[in-house]
Design a protein around this motif. Structure first.
Motif, PDB file in Angstrom:
ATOM      1  N   GLU A  23       0.822  -1.208   0.000  1.00 19.63           N
ATOM      2  CA  GLU A  23       0.000   0.000   0.000  1.00 19.63           C
ATOM      3  C   GLU A  23       0.860   1.264   0.000  1.00 19.63           C
ATOM      4  OE1 GLU A  23      -2.380  -0.799   3.393  1.00 19.63           O
ATOM      5  OE2 GLU A  23      -3.471  -2.427   2.368  1.00 19.63           O
ATOM      6  N   ARG A  24       2.069   1.167   0.519  1.00 26.97           N
ATOM      7  CA  ARG A  24       2.957   2.331   0.550  1.00 26.97           C
ATOM      8  C   ARG A  24       3.652   2.538  -0.790  1.00 26.97           C
ATOM      9  NH1 ARG A  24       8.491   3.320   2.201  1.00 26.97           N
ATOM     10  NH2 ARG A  24       8.670   5.362   3.205  1.00 26.97           N
ATOM     11  N   SER A  25       4.143   1.455  -1.380  1.00 27.16           N
ATOM     12  CA  SER A  25       4.879   1.550  -2.644  1.00 27.16           C
ATOM     13  C   SER A  25       5.059   0.154  -3.217  1.00 27.16           C
ATOM     14  CB  SER A  25       6.253   2.188  -2.411  1.00 27.16           C
ATOM     15  OG  SER A  25       7.014   2.205  -3.601  1.00 27.16           O
ATOM     16  N   PHE A  26       5.004   0.046  -4.539  1.00 20.95           N
ATOM     17  CA  PHE A  26       5.192  -1.244  -5.212  1.00 20.95           C
ATOM     18  C   PHE A  26       6.040  -1.007  -6.445  1.00 20.95           C
ATOM     19  CE2 PHE A  26       3.456  -4.575  -8.196  1.00 20.95           C
ATOM     20  CZ  PHE A  26       4.124  -5.629  -7.593  1.00 20.95           C
ATOM     21  N   ARG A  27       7.302  -1.414  -6.399  1.00 22.16           N
ATOM     22  CA  ARG A  27       8.249  -1.130  -7.477  1.00 22.16           C
ATOM     23  C   ARG A  27       9.070  -2.371  -7.850  1.00 22.16           C
ATOM     24  NH1 ARG A  27      11.213   4.512  -5.747  1.00 22.16           N
ATOM     25  NH2 ARG A  27       9.392   5.879  -5.773  1.00 22.16           N
ATOM     26  N   PRO A  28       8.468  -3.361  -8.459  1.00 19.83           N
ATOM     27  CA  PRO A  28       9.236  -4.567  -8.810  1.00 19.83           C
ATOM     28  C   PRO A  28      10.371  -4.302  -9.786  1.00 19.83           C
ATOM     29  CG  PRO A  28       7.054  -4.595  -9.820  1.00 19.83           C
ATOM     30  CD  PRO A  28       7.045  -3.477  -8.828  1.00 19.83           C
ATOM     31  N   GLN A  29      10.194  -3.342 -10.707  1.00 22.21           N
ATOM     32  CA  GLN A  29      11.276  -3.054 -11.652  1.00 22.21           C
ATOM     33  C   GLN A  29      12.463  -2.405 -10.941  1.00 22.21           C
ATOM     34  OE1 GLN A  29       9.468  -0.765 -14.829  1.00 22.21           O
ATOM     35  NE2 GLN A  29       8.928  -2.635 -15.950  1.00 22.21           N
ATOM     36  N   GLY A  30      12.177  -1.611  -9.918  1.00 14.76           N
ATOM     37  CA  GLY A  30      13.257  -1.037  -9.126  1.00 14.76           C
ATOM     38  C   GLY A  30      14.070  -2.106  -8.427  1.00 14.76           C
ATOM     39  N   THR A  31      13.404  -3.150  -7.960  1.00 16.30           N
ATOM     40  CA  THR A  31      14.114  -4.263  -7.317  1.00 16.30           C
ATOM     41  C   THR A  31      15.068  -4.929  -8.298  1.00 16.30           C
ATOM     42  OG1 THR A  31      12.248  -4.642  -5.830  1.00 16.30           O
ATOM     43  CG2 THR A  31      13.814  -6.452  -6.108  1.00 16.30           C
ATOM     44  N   GLN A  32      14.647  -5.063  -9.559  1.00 14.57           N
ATOM     45  CA  GLN A  32      15.513  -5.658 -10.566  1.00 14.57           C
ATOM     46  C   GLN A  32      16.759  -4.795 -10.805  1.00 14.57           C
ATOM     47  OE1 GLN A  32      13.402  -7.068 -14.136  1.00 14.57           O
ATOM     48  NE2 GLN A  32      11.520  -7.075 -12.942  1.00 14.57           N
ATOM     49  N   ARG A  33      16.578  -3.486 -10.771  1.00 13.70           N
ATOM     50  CA  ARG A  33      17.742  -2.605 -10.963  1.00 13.70           C
ATOM     51  C   ARG A  33      18.679  -2.672  -9.758  1.00 13.70           C
ATOM     52  NH1 ARG A  33      13.589   0.428 -13.586  1.00 13.70           N
ATOM     53  NH2 ARG A  33      13.074   1.572 -11.687  1.00 13.70           N
ATOM     54  N   GLN A  34      18.129  -2.757  -8.566  1.00 12.85           N
ATOM     55  CA  GLN A  34      18.972  -2.921  -7.385  1.00 12.85           C
ATOM     56  C   GLN A  34      19.747  -4.249  -7.456  1.00 12.85           C
ATOM     57  OE1 GLN A  34      16.427  -2.631  -3.960  1.00 12.85           O
ATOM     58  NE2 GLN A  34      16.460  -0.396  -3.951  1.00 12.85           N
ATOM     59  N   TYR A  35      19.079  -5.292  -7.906  1.00  9.68           N
ATOM     60  CA  TYR A  35      19.757  -6.589  -8.034  1.00  9.68           C
ATOM     61  C   TYR A  35      20.908  -6.507  -9.028  1.00  9.68           C
ATOM     62  CZ  TYR A  35      20.374 -11.628  -8.727  1.00  9.68           C
ATOM     63  OH  TYR A  35      20.896 -12.893  -8.822  1.00  9.68           O
ATOM     64  N   ALA A  36      20.722  -5.735 -10.083  1.00  5.39           N
ATOM     65  CA  ALA A  36      21.809  -5.545 -11.050  1.00  5.39           C
ATOM     66  C   ALA A  36      23.006  -4.875 -10.383  1.00  5.39           C
ATOM     67  CB  ALA A  36      21.320  -4.700 -12.225  1.00  5.39           C
ATOM     68  N   ALA A  37      22.750  -3.934  -9.476  1.00  5.32           N
ATOM     69  CA  ALA A  37      23.843  -3.277  -8.761  1.00  5.32           C
ATOM     70  C   ALA A  37      24.617  -4.271  -7.902  1.00  5.32           C
ATOM     71  CB  ALA A  37      23.299  -2.141  -7.898  1.00  5.32           C
ATOM     72  N   ILE A  38      23.906  -5.219  -7.307  1.00  3.94           N
ATOM     73  CA  ILE A  38      24.579  -6.264  -6.525  1.00  3.94           C
ATOM     74  C   ILE A  38      25.450  -7.117  -7.440  1.00  3.94           C
ATOM     75  CG2 ILE A  38      24.222  -8.359  -5.158  1.00  3.94           C
ATOM     76  CD1 ILE A  38      21.657  -7.096  -4.082  1.00  3.94           C
ATOM     77  N   LEU A  39      24.885  -7.543  -8.574  1.00  2.00           N
ATOM     78  CA  LEU A  39      25.633  -8.400  -9.495  1.00  2.00           C
ATOM     79  C   LEU A  39      26.875  -7.706 -10.037  1.00  2.00           C
ATOM     80  CD1 LEU A  39      22.778 -10.035 -11.626  1.00  2.00           C
ATOM     81  CD2 LEU A  39      24.120 -11.107  -9.808  1.00  2.00           C
ATOM     82  N   ALA A  40      26.772  -6.389 -10.221  1.00  2.00           N
ATOM     83  CA  ALA A  40      27.886  -5.640 -10.811  1.00  2.00           C
ATOM     84  C   ALA A  40      28.933  -5.228  -9.783  1.00  2.00           C
ATOM     85  CB  ALA A  40      27.346  -4.396 -11.510  1.00  2.00           C
ATOM     86  N   ALA A  41      28.648  -5.442  -8.512  1.00  2.00           N
ATOM     87  CA  ALA A  41      29.552  -4.955  -7.470  1.00  2.00           C
ATOM     88  C   ALA A  41      30.876  -5.710  -7.490  1.00  2.00           C
ATOM     89  CB  ALA A  41      28.899  -5.100  -6.101  1.00  2.00           C
TER      90      ALA A  41
END
Length: 291
Positions: free
Chosen positions: A200-218
């Motif tokens: 109800e506060r926020s729903f951003r599944p595509q943002g989660t995918q971009r954050q995951y990319a940052a983890i993979l690229a670290a």
């Protein structure tokens, strides 16, 4: 709940406790929002004499979204092609640094969980003058030889994002049963209440995918962690199926003088029965800081 402009983005944050008390910054993990820190957990930290600051990472909650960017290609990134990487963990650490500076906080004790632990590590590496002490919970160093998920946990992580409220509530229960603490299972009611509040506060599944990319690229932070001088505590669940306890052990081994606490029966969450132990450990680590 105010926003500040930090590192070129809008960051939503909250605070608890007295502004004159030592600051304690809480950094959450992949796809998580500041409300993923349980309110009672935060209040308990504030009652121990801290000005608690929690915030939404970029691409989560109510902080700036990067929906204009193309979606990342995880397989290509894992293989070394970073063309679709939207941003790095160092950018997310710079967001946290910018938040502290905008709030007039010269130094803070920093606590990060999961991806938040990675960001907290990077913050300590990149901005050592801002960090009085570091606590890395259920996280890892970026070394791909440690912290591996089980196949079941990886499947839960890579499940297609839910699209309805009902799917989200069901998914919260299913994920918790895979990655949660086997010795401290959360009730379905509690899991659903938290999942509903997040949706109800926020729903951003595509943002989660971009954050995951940052983890993979670290990059591997092991060598850089060797230069950390802030008192460091590493907490990890012995039964963590998403980031194997080897990730926590490697983090502690990388930071000179760090303390490692491995908790039997704890998975990839913060079960309420363990809050007193975790909070006591965090407070004790802050006591090792010179400032």
């Amino acid at each position: 709940m105010p926003d500040v402009r930090a590192n070129g983005i809008d960051v939503r944050y909250e605070t608890l406790g007295e502004p004159g008390d030592p600051a304690l910054l809480l950094v959450m993990g992949l796809g998580a929002q500041l409300v993923d820190w349980p309110a009672e957990f935060c209040a308990a930290l504030a009652s121990r004499g801290f000005h608690v600051v929690l915030f939404d990472n970029r691409d989560a909650g109510l902080s700036t979204a990067f929906d204009e960017l193309p979606q990342p290609d995880p397989a290509a990134i894992f293989g070394g092609d970073q063309a679709t990487v939207p941003y790095l963990l160092s950018d997310m650490a710079a967001d946290a640094a910018g938040l502290l500076k905008e709030l007039g906080i010269a130094r803070a004790h920093v606590v990060g969980a999961s991806m938040g632990g990675m960001i907290a590590q990077q913050l300590t590496i990149d901005h050592p003058g801002l960090v009085s002490s570091l606590c890395s919970i259920m996280s890892t160093t970026g070394d791909r030889t440690v912290g591996h998920p089980t196949p079941e946990a990886m499947a839960a992580l890579m499940r297609p994002p839910a699209t309805t409220r009902e799917e989200i509530l069901a998914g919260a229960i299913a994920s918790s049963r895979v990655i949660g603490s086997p010795a401290y299972p959360a009730s379905e009611e509690w899991l659903q209440e938290r999942a509903a509040a997040k949706f109800e506060r926020s729903f951003r599944p595509q943002g989660t995918q971009r954050q995951y990319a940052a983890i993979l690229a670290a990059p591997d932070r092991t060598a850089a962690l060797g230069g950390v001088t802030a008192p460091t505590l590493v907490i990890h669940g012995e039964a963590d199926p998403l980031i194997n306890v080897s990730g926590g052990r490697a983090t502690a081994a990388a930071v000179p003088g760090s303390e490692l606490i491995v908790i039997p029966g704890m998975g990839h969450d913060l079960p309420k029965p363990l809050w007193p132990q975790i909070i006591d450990a965090i407070v004790a680590n802050t006591g090792r800081a010179s400032v």
